[in-house]
Write a protein that holds these residues in place. Sequence first.
Motif, short mmCIF file in Angstrom:
data_model
loop_
_atom_site.label_atom_id
_atom_site.label_comp_id
_atom_site.label_asym_id
_atom_site.label_seq_id
_atom_site.Cartn_x
_atom_site.Cartn_y
_atom_site.Cartn_z
N VAL A 156 109.31 38.41 83.25
CA VAL A 156 110.41 38.14 82.63
C VAL A 156 110.84 38.82 82.28
CG1 VAL A 156 110.83 36.45 80.94
CG2 VAL A 156 108.92 36.38 81.61
N ALA A 157 112.78 39.01 82.92
CA ALA A 157 112.92 40.00 82.43
C ALA A 157 113.57 40.29 80.67
CB ALA A 157 114.53 39.98 83.16
N GLY A 158 113.91 41.92 80.53
CA GLY A 158 113.83 41.78 79.18
C GLY A 158 115.20 40.99 78.64
N HIS A 159 115.33 41.92 77.70
CA HIS A 159 116.57 41.49 76.03
C HIS A 159 116.57 39.57 76.56
CE1 HIS A 159 118.15 45.24 76.38
NE2 HIS A 159 117.51 45.45 77.52
N GLY A 160 116.38 38.88 76.07
CA GLY A 160 116.14 37.49 75.95
C GLY A 160 116.57 37.21 77.18
N GLY A 161 115.80 37.45 78.50
CA GLY A 161 115.46 36.59 80.00
C GLY A 161 114.57 35.48 80.48
N THR A 162 114.60 34.77 80.58
CA THR A 162 113.22 33.30 80.68
C THR A 162 113.07 33.69 82.34
OG1 THR A 162 115.10 31.86 80.90
CG2 THR A 162 114.77 32.52 78.94
N ALA A 163 111.88 32.84 82.05
CA ALA A 163 111.13 31.92 83.23
C ALA A 163 110.24 31.03 82.94
CB ALA A 163 109.99 33.64 83.66
N THR A 164 109.74 30.10 83.83
CA THR A 164 109.11 29.27 83.56
C THR A 164 108.18 29.17 84.78
OG1 THR A 164 109.94 27.89 85.34
CG2 THR A 164 110.75 27.82 83.11
N PHE A 165 107.15 29.48 83.90
CA PHE A 165 105.63 28.52 85.28
C PHE A 165 104.85 27.23 84.93
CE2 PHE A 165 103.50 31.14 81.72
CZ PHE A 165 102.28 29.96 81.81
N THR A 166 104.27 26.96 85.86
CA THR A 166 103.47 25.72 85.91
C THR A 166 101.79 25.77 85.21
OG1 THR A 166 104.81 24.79 87.55
CG2 THR A 166 102.75 23.43 87.51
N ALA A 167 101.42 25.18 83.88
CA ALA A 167 100.37 25.40 83.99
C ALA A 167 98.51 24.85 84.65
CB ALA A 167 99.85 24.44 82.44
N PRO A 168 98.29 25.20 84.87
CA PRO A 168 97.13 25.29 85.61
C PRO A 168 96.39 23.30 85.35
CG PRO A 168 96.40 27.50 84.64
CD PRO A 168 97.52 26.13 83.40
N SER A 169 96.29 22.54 86.28
CA SER A 169 96.12 21.62 86.41
C SER A 169 94.90 20.92 85.57
CB SER A 169 96.84 20.42 87.38
OG SER A 169 95.65 21.16 88.53
#
Length: 127
Positions: free
Chosen positions: A92-105
């Motif tokens: 996740v980049a700084g300064h309000g950066g966003t990222a998503t990931f998929t939680a384990p099943s």
Amino acid sequence: MKAMRARAAAVLMAALLLGGCASGGSSGTSPGNASAPGAAGDTAAAASITIKDFAYGAPLTVAPGATVTVTNMDAAAHTVTADKGQAFDAKVAGHGGTATFTAPSTPGTYPYHCTYHPEMHGTLTVK
Ligand SMILES: [Cu+2]
């Protein structure tokens, strides 16, 4: 006489305005109901981690396979990396950066850390 007529007109106007407001209000209810499912969807998608001051915040519990959104309020970049295996790893980049990931099943407790700052730790619970 003129004054009374004016007052009657004013009352009529008020009644018309009130009627207009009432019908406007009821017609506004339908879009409100239509957006309700969207609000429910927002609640379901509320799986999020906000990184601030080099901390992940409170432990998060999500459903298996849920999409987790990570927001980074720090200036420095961070990661959300599972301690064991490759359960998940999001940069996740700084300064309000966003990222998503998929939680384990697979349900369980998944401790994670930041690869850049090993002192940063968090916990993701899947159930
Ligand atoms: Cu970090």
